[in-house]
Design a protein around this motif. Structure first.
Motif, mmCIF file in Angstrom:
data_model
loop_
_atom_site.group_PDB
_atom_site.id
_atom_site.type_symbol
_atom_site.label_atom_id
_atom_site.label_comp_id
_atom_site.label_asym_id
_atom_site.label_seq_id
_atom_site.Cartn_x
_atom_site.Cartn_y
_atom_site.Cartn_z
ATOM 1 N N UNK A 218 -29.121 5.687 -27.919
ATOM 2 C CA UNK A 218 -29.621 4.785 -28.706
ATOM 3 C C UNK A 218 -29.757 3.332 -28.034
ATOM 4 N N UNK A 219 -30.454 2.651 -28.445
ATOM 5 C CA UNK A 219 -30.737 1.170 -27.886
ATOM 6 C C UNK A 219 -29.747 0.363 -27.694
ATOM 7 N N UNK A 220 -29.625 -0.021 -26.468
ATOM 8 C CA UNK A 220 -28.293 -1.072 -26.513
ATOM 9 C C UNK A 220 -26.863 -0.262 -25.986
ATOM 10 N N UNK A 221 -27.200 1.096 -25.775
ATOM 11 C CA UNK A 221 -25.861 1.720 -25.274
ATOM 12 C C UNK A 221 -25.754 1.701 -23.850
ATOM 13 N N UNK A 222 -26.944 1.247 -23.061
ATOM 14 C CA UNK A 222 -26.918 1.078 -21.760
ATOM 15 C C UNK A 222 -26.991 2.503 -20.872
ATOM 16 N N UNK A 223 -27.002 2.317 -19.410
ATOM 17 C CA UNK A 223 -27.145 3.104 -18.683
ATOM 18 C C UNK A 223 -25.931 4.084 -18.594
ATOM 19 N N UNK A 224 -24.801 3.798 -18.772
ATOM 20 C CA UNK A 224 -23.639 4.774 -18.398
ATOM 21 C C UNK A 224 -23.930 5.556 -19.768
ATOM 22 N N UNK A 225 -24.336 5.220 -20.913
ATOM 23 C CA UNK A 225 -24.537 6.257 -22.072
ATOM 24 C C UNK A 225 -25.716 7.358 -21.780
ATOM 25 N N UNK A 226 -26.579 6.623 -21.083
ATOM 26 C CA UNK A 226 -27.598 7.655 -20.529
ATOM 27 C C UNK A 226 -27.225 8.574 -19.965
ATOM 28 N N UNK A 227 -26.360 8.359 -18.653
ATOM 29 C CA UNK A 227 -26.100 9.191 -17.894
ATOM 30 C C UNK A 227 -25.127 10.432 -18.483
ATOM 31 N N UNK A 228 -24.441 9.802 -19.429
ATOM 32 C CA UNK A 228 -23.350 10.695 -20.094
ATOM 33 C C UNK A 228 -24.103 11.768 -21.270
ATOM 34 N N UNK A 229 -25.030 11.058 -21.742
ATOM 35 C CA UNK A 229 -25.738 11.966 -22.685
ATOM 36 C C UNK A 229 -27.021 12.924 -22.268
ATOM 37 N N UNK A 230 -27.560 12.277 -21.210
ATOM 38 C CA UNK A 230 -28.611 13.256 -20.627
ATOM 39 C C UNK A 230 -28.335 13.655 -19.270
ATOM 40 N N UNK A 231 -27.185 14.019 -19.084
ATOM 41 C CA UNK A 231 -26.585 14.317 -17.718
ATOM 42 C C UNK A 231 -27.440 15.022 -16.689
ATOM 43 N N UNK A 232 -27.954 15.959 -17.078
ATOM 44 C CA UNK A 232 -28.917 16.734 -16.132
ATOM 45 C C UNK A 232 -30.205 16.097 -15.732
ATOM 46 N N UNK A 233 -30.767 15.564 -16.377
ATOM 47 C CA UNK A 233 -31.897 14.782 -16.039
ATOM 48 C C UNK A 233 -31.709 13.696 -14.912
ATOM 49 N N UNK A 234 -30.443 13.052 -15.237
ATOM 50 C CA UNK A 234 -30.098 11.894 -14.302
ATOM 51 C C UNK A 234 -29.538 12.344 -12.956
ATOM 52 N N UNK A 235 -28.978 13.528 -13.135
ATOM 53 C CA UNK A 235 -28.469 14.230 -11.914
ATOM 54 C C UNK A 235 -29.693 14.758 -11.005
ATOM 55 N N UNK A 236 -30.675 15.301 -11.624
ATOM 56 C CA UNK A 236 -31.727 15.796 -10.886
ATOM 57 C C UNK A 236 -32.715 14.796 -10.269
ATOM 58 N N UNK A 237 -32.822 13.448 -10.991
ATOM 59 C CA UNK A 237 -33.308 12.312 -10.398
ATOM 60 C C UNK A 237 -32.491 11.830 -9.257
ATOM 61 N N UNK A 238 -31.196 11.973 -9.358
ATOM 62 C CA UNK A 238 -30.483 11.390 -8.134
ATOM 63 C C UNK A 238 -30.439 12.145 -6.960
ATOM 64 N N UNK A 239 -30.732 13.714 -7.159
ATOM 65 C CA UNK A 239 -30.642 14.627 -5.999
ATOM 66 C C UNK A 239 -32.055 14.357 -5.431
ATOM 67 N N UNK A 240 -33.097 14.286 -6.197
ATOM 68 C CA UNK A 240 -34.548 14.095 -5.874
ATOM 69 C C UNK A 240 -34.608 12.884 -4.836
ATOM 70 N N UNK A 241 -34.181 11.687 -5.419
ATOM 71 C CA UNK A 241 -34.130 10.498 -4.604
ATOM 72 C C UNK A 241 -33.342 10.816 -3.139
ATOM 73 N N UNK A 242 -32.429 11.330 -3.378
ATOM 74 C CA UNK A 242 -31.662 11.552 -2.028
ATOM 75 C C UNK A 242 -32.265 12.375 -0.962
ATOM 76 N N UNK A 243 -33.061 13.460 -1.819
ATOM 77 C CA UNK A 243 -33.800 14.223 -0.981
ATOM 78 C C UNK A 243 -35.049 13.662 -0.128
ATOM 79 N N UNK A 244 -35.790 12.797 -1.015
ATOM 80 C CA UNK A 244 -36.836 12.096 -0.323
ATOM 81 C C UNK A 244 -36.434 10.835 0.669
#
Ligand SMILES: [Zn+2]
Length: 326
Positions: free
Chosen positions: A223-249
């Motif tokens: 939800x709005x206002x929960x910030x980045x930490x909540x997004x990483x906790x509540x949608x952990x997989x997409x954030x993990x993939x985004x991180x791996x992708x950027x590291x690979x590039x």
């Protein structure tokens, strides 16, 4: 039956000559036996090198014509080595690495080869994800978070979908560049990447609002206002993939990826990630060659411009069929 080399030694024994390579291309192109492109005849005999003659209408068919190997000047065995190298390395290969390993004369040649091969890695519209899926977008090519909803000059917006598998596990992924975070762009991506009926987890961004009207189930987790930490906790997989992708590039490709070519790097990352549990790297090689002979030739100008061109004809809805990533 899937027939592929299980080791480097097997690879070298089998593909040390162009003849061995052609035989493999022939098998993968006509797995049920030869079918004449002109008269659909089923009998054929070999003519010279790349050619076979239809026993019914005498048409001379080429094994490589109409594939990405059409008109290649370098020996096929060098192309096979490139495909083996790219699929057997855990993180793939950079153009510079490939140039060095194959002893290619120029960086541009290696770069072009890798781009040709990337086009054979993901067949758009196929193997759509299903089940429970996390979806989010991220900016690639910049350091900090961008302003949502529009593309900045250096950054490209990338949509990511990840299958949830168990409590913390990953299934398959799909990724694509999108022009903006509008509902049109996001739904367009999701329709390409995910089967209807799936349950999609997103944050509360308005661009995802149309999901239920398009045959998907939808759950908002952040939800709005929960910030980045909540997004990483509540949608952990997409954030993990985004991180791996950027590291690979940044790692393998040292960040030298133009926005017009990014889609193909996403395809390569997806190709490898979705097969990470394959017991044999030879299976990735097999899949790459198999898809390469099913793809139309890609003109050099399309590669430089990063345009999909007509080889993307497999986007037609009748080509959207089920089937696992392997
Ligand atoms: Zn024929």
């Amino acid at each position: 039956m899937e027939d592929y080399p299980k080791s480097l030694l097997e690879f070298e024994d089998r593909f040390s000559t162009d003849e061995g390579c052609r035989e493999y291309l022939y098998q993968l192109r006509w797995p049920e036996g030869f079918i004449c492109p002109r008269c659909k005849g089923r009998t054929a005999w070999p003519a010279t090198r790349d050619r076979i003659i239809c026993g019914t209408c005498r048409y001379q068919a080429s094994i490589t014509a109409g594939t990405i190997f059409q008109g290649v000047r370098k020996p096929l065995r060098l192309w096979f080595r490139a495909m083996w190298y790219v699929t057997s390395q855990k993180n793939g290969a950079s153009a510079m690495g490939l140039q060095r390993v194959l002893g290619l004369g120029s960086y541009v040649t290696a770069w072009t080869w890798l781009h040709k091969l990337r086009r054979a890695m993901v067949r758009p519209g196929r193997d759509r994800l299903e089940g429970e899926i996390e979806v989010d977008e991220t900016y690639v090519g910049g350091e900090e978070e961008g302003v949502r909803g529009r593309q900045t000059e250096r950054k490209t917006l990338v949509a990511i979908a990840v299958e949830k598998k168990g409590r913390n596990g990953f299934g398959r992924i799909r990724m694509a560049c999108i022009p903006d975070a509008s509902s049109e762009s996001l739904l367009g991506f999701i329709k390409q990447a995910v089967k209807p009926g799936s349950l999609i987890y997103t944050d509360e961004w308005e661009g995802y609002r149309g999901l239920e009207g398009n045959g998907y189930r939808h759950k908002i987790t952040v939800l709005k206002g929960q910030g980045k930490a909540a997004a990483i906790r509540l949608l952990p997989r997409v954030h993990r993939i985004a991180g791996l992708l950027k590291r690979w590039l940044l790692g393998t490709h040292q960040g030298r990826v133009g926005p017009e070519h990014l889609d193909y790097y996403l395809d390569e990352y997806t190709f490898r990630f979705n097969r990470r549990t394959s017991r044999s790297r030879g299976k990735l090689f097999y899949r790459l060659v198999q898809q390469a002979v099913q793809l139309d030739p890609v003109p050099y100008k399309d590669i430089v411009a990063g345009t999909r061109g007509k080889h993307q004809k497999s986007l037609m809805p009748q080509d959207i069929v089920g089937g696992g990533a392997n």
